[in-house]
Design a protein around this motif. Structure first.
Motif, mmCIF file in Angstrom:
data_model
loop_
_atom_site.group_PDB
_atom_site.id
_atom_site.type_symbol
_atom_site.label_atom_id
_atom_site.label_comp_id
_atom_site.label_asym_id
_atom_site.label_seq_id
_atom_site.Cartn_x
_atom_site.Cartn_y
_atom_site.Cartn_z
ATOM 1 N N TYR A 36 0.878 -1.226 0.006
ATOM 2 C CA TYR A 36 -0.024 0.046 -0.020
ATOM 3 C C TYR A 36 1.066 1.161 0.011
ATOM 4 O O TYR A 36 1.763 1.413 0.831
ATOM 5 C CB TYR A 36 -0.785 -0.062 1.211
ATOM 6 C CG TYR A 36 -1.849 1.179 1.471
ATOM 7 C CD1 TYR A 36 -2.972 1.244 0.630
ATOM 8 C CD2 TYR A 36 -1.656 2.305 2.394
ATOM 9 C CE1 TYR A 36 -3.862 2.341 0.566
ATOM 10 C CE2 TYR A 36 -2.402 3.205 2.491
ATOM 11 C CZ TYR A 36 -3.225 3.274 1.811
ATOM 12 O OH TYR A 36 -4.296 4.173 1.787
ATOM 13 N N GLY A 50 -3.023 3.328 -3.419
ATOM 14 C CA GLY A 50 -2.936 2.296 -4.228
ATOM 15 C C GLY A 50 -1.962 1.353 -3.940
ATOM 16 O O GLY A 50 -1.091 1.504 -2.901
ATOM 17 N N TYR A 51 -1.963 0.116 -4.554
ATOM 18 C CA TYR A 51 -0.865 -0.834 -4.351
ATOM 19 C C TYR A 51 0.105 -1.311 -5.284
ATOM 20 O O TYR A 51 -0.118 -0.997 -6.587
ATOM 21 C CB TYR A 51 -1.813 -2.114 -3.948
ATOM 22 C CG TYR A 51 -2.649 -2.074 -2.752
ATOM 23 C CD1 TYR A 51 -2.146 -2.796 -1.501
ATOM 24 C CD2 TYR A 51 -4.021 -1.415 -2.791
ATOM 25 C CE1 TYR A 51 -2.887 -2.615 -0.511
ATOM 26 C CE2 TYR A 51 -4.648 -1.587 -1.690
ATOM 27 C CZ TYR A 51 -4.154 -2.005 -0.496
ATOM 28 O OH TYR A 51 -4.971 -1.944 0.791
ATOM 29 N N HIS A 53 3.014 -4.177 -6.870
ATOM 30 C CA HIS A 53 3.719 -5.515 -6.443
ATOM 31 C C HIS A 53 4.826 -5.571 -7.263
ATOM 32 O O HIS A 53 4.983 -5.281 -8.532
ATOM 33 C CB HIS A 53 2.599 -6.270 -6.985
ATOM 34 C CG HIS A 53 3.305 -7.957 -6.863
ATOM 35 N ND1 HIS A 53 3.639 -8.545 -5.522
ATOM 36 C CD2 HIS A 53 3.663 -8.604 -7.853
ATOM 37 C CE1 HIS A 53 4.129 -9.585 -5.726
ATOM 38 N NE2 HIS A 53 4.422 -9.884 -6.966
ATOM 39 N N ILE A 58 -0.868 -2.169 -9.205
ATOM 40 C CA ILE A 58 -1.743 -3.222 -9.228
ATOM 41 C C ILE A 58 -3.205 -2.640 -8.610
ATOM 42 O O ILE A 58 -3.125 -1.827 -7.893
ATOM 43 C CB ILE A 58 -1.288 -4.579 -8.768
ATOM 44 C CG1 ILE A 58 -1.080 -4.447 -7.182
ATOM 45 C CG2 ILE A 58 0.107 -5.133 -9.331
ATOM 46 C CD1 ILE A 58 -0.648 -5.590 -6.496
ATOM 47 N N SER A 59 -4.008 -3.464 -8.780
ATOM 48 C CA SER A 59 -5.420 -3.647 -7.904
ATOM 49 C C SER A 59 -6.160 -2.320 -8.434
ATOM 50 O O SER A 59 -5.925 -1.527 -9.245
ATOM 51 C CB SER A 59 -5.185 -3.659 -6.348
ATOM 52 O OG SER A 59 -6.071 -3.807 -5.847
ATOM 53 N N VAL A 60 -6.855 -1.792 -7.385
ATOM 54 C CA VAL A 60 -7.801 -0.442 -7.587
ATOM 55 C C VAL A 60 -7.033 0.682 -6.850
ATOM 56 O O VAL A 60 -6.658 0.310 -5.516
ATOM 57 C CB VAL A 60 -9.184 -0.841 -6.988
ATOM 58 C CG1 VAL A 60 -10.036 0.310 -6.700
ATOM 59 C CG2 VAL A 60 -10.026 -1.785 -7.698
ATOM 60 N N TRP A 61 -6.947 1.767 -7.414
ATOM 61 C CA TRP A 61 -6.383 2.967 -7.040
ATOM 62 C C TRP A 61 -7.558 4.034 -6.589
ATOM 63 O O TRP A 61 -8.677 3.945 -7.339
ATOM 64 C CB TRP A 61 -5.257 3.559 -7.890
ATOM 65 C CG TRP A 61 -4.082 2.742 -7.853
ATOM 66 C CD1 TRP A 61 -3.955 1.417 -8.220
ATOM 67 C CD2 TRP A 61 -2.879 3.343 -7.467
ATOM 68 N NE1 TRP A 61 -2.700 1.222 -7.953
ATOM 69 C CE2 TRP A 61 -1.822 2.191 -7.464
ATOM 70 C CE3 TRP A 61 -2.457 4.596 -6.993
ATOM 71 C CZ2 TRP A 61 -0.824 2.562 -7.324
ATOM 72 C CZ3 TRP A 61 -1.191 4.749 -6.821
ATOM 73 C CH2 TRP A 61 -0.134 3.920 -6.996
ATOM 74 N N ASN A 73 -12.473 5.580 -8.236
ATOM 75 C CA ASN A 73 -11.668 4.181 -7.865
ATOM 76 C C ASN A 73 -11.741 3.395 -8.911
ATOM 77 O O ASN A 73 -12.735 3.255 -9.826
ATOM 78 C CB ASN A 73 -12.736 3.164 -6.811
ATOM 79 C CG ASN A 73 -12.580 3.869 -5.326
ATOM 80 O OD1 ASN A 73 -11.577 4.042 -4.979
ATOM 81 N ND2 ASN A 73 -13.745 4.266 -4.888
ATOM 82 N N PRO A 75 -9.428 0.541 -11.409
ATOM 83 C CA PRO A 75 -8.108 -0.362 -11.518
ATOM 84 C C PRO A 75 -6.612 0.601 -11.950
ATOM 85 O O PRO A 75 -7.016 1.593 -12.792
ATOM 86 C CB PRO A 75 -8.628 -1.357 -12.827
ATOM 87 C CG PRO A 75 -9.777 -1.264 -12.917
ATOM 88 C CD PRO A 75 -10.224 0.152 -12.595
ATOM 89 N N ALA A 76 -5.791 0.151 -11.757
ATOM 90 C CA ALA A 76 -4.320 0.842 -11.936
ATOM 91 C C ALA A 76 -4.160 1.094 -13.476
ATOM 92 O O ALA A 76 -3.897 2.293 -13.574
ATOM 93 C CB ALA A 76 -3.434 -0.179 -11.446
#
Length: 92
Positions: A36, A50-51, A53, A58-61, A73, A75-76
């Motif tokens: 995070y 956001g996240y 990796h 990745i993921s939702v920002w 909100n 997706p990246a």
């Protein structure tokens, strides 16, 4: 960009602008952003979270306005400017 001391050994890093204001906070694992992250405006308000990796968004920002309200909100890959948020690990 200046590096602030880690908050606990090997944990969260704070990255600061030249004026000392907080720019970002998150973890580096093996020299890459991981987990995070939070990004801040010069006034200290949260701009985006956001996240990562292995250094990749990745993921939702989530993007916020200056008053803390959620603007979106997504997706990246929906954020065209996320490449500006990828940084190398600061050197001690």
């Amino acid at each position: 960009m200046m590096r602030n001391a880690a908050i606990g050994a090997g944990s969260i890093e704070e990255l600061r602008r030249a004026d000392g204001s907080l720019m970002a906070r998150g973890r580096f694992v093996e020299g890459r952003q991981n987990g995070y992250w939070e990004w801040f405006r010069g006034d200290g308000s949260v701009k985006r979270t956001g996240y990562f990796h292995s250094g990749k968004p990745i993921s939702v920002w989530t993007e916020f306005d200056a008053n803390g309200r959620v603007l979106r909100n997504a997706p990246a890959d929906a954020f065209a400017d996320l490449t500006h948020y990828i940084i190398d690990a600061p050197h001690a």
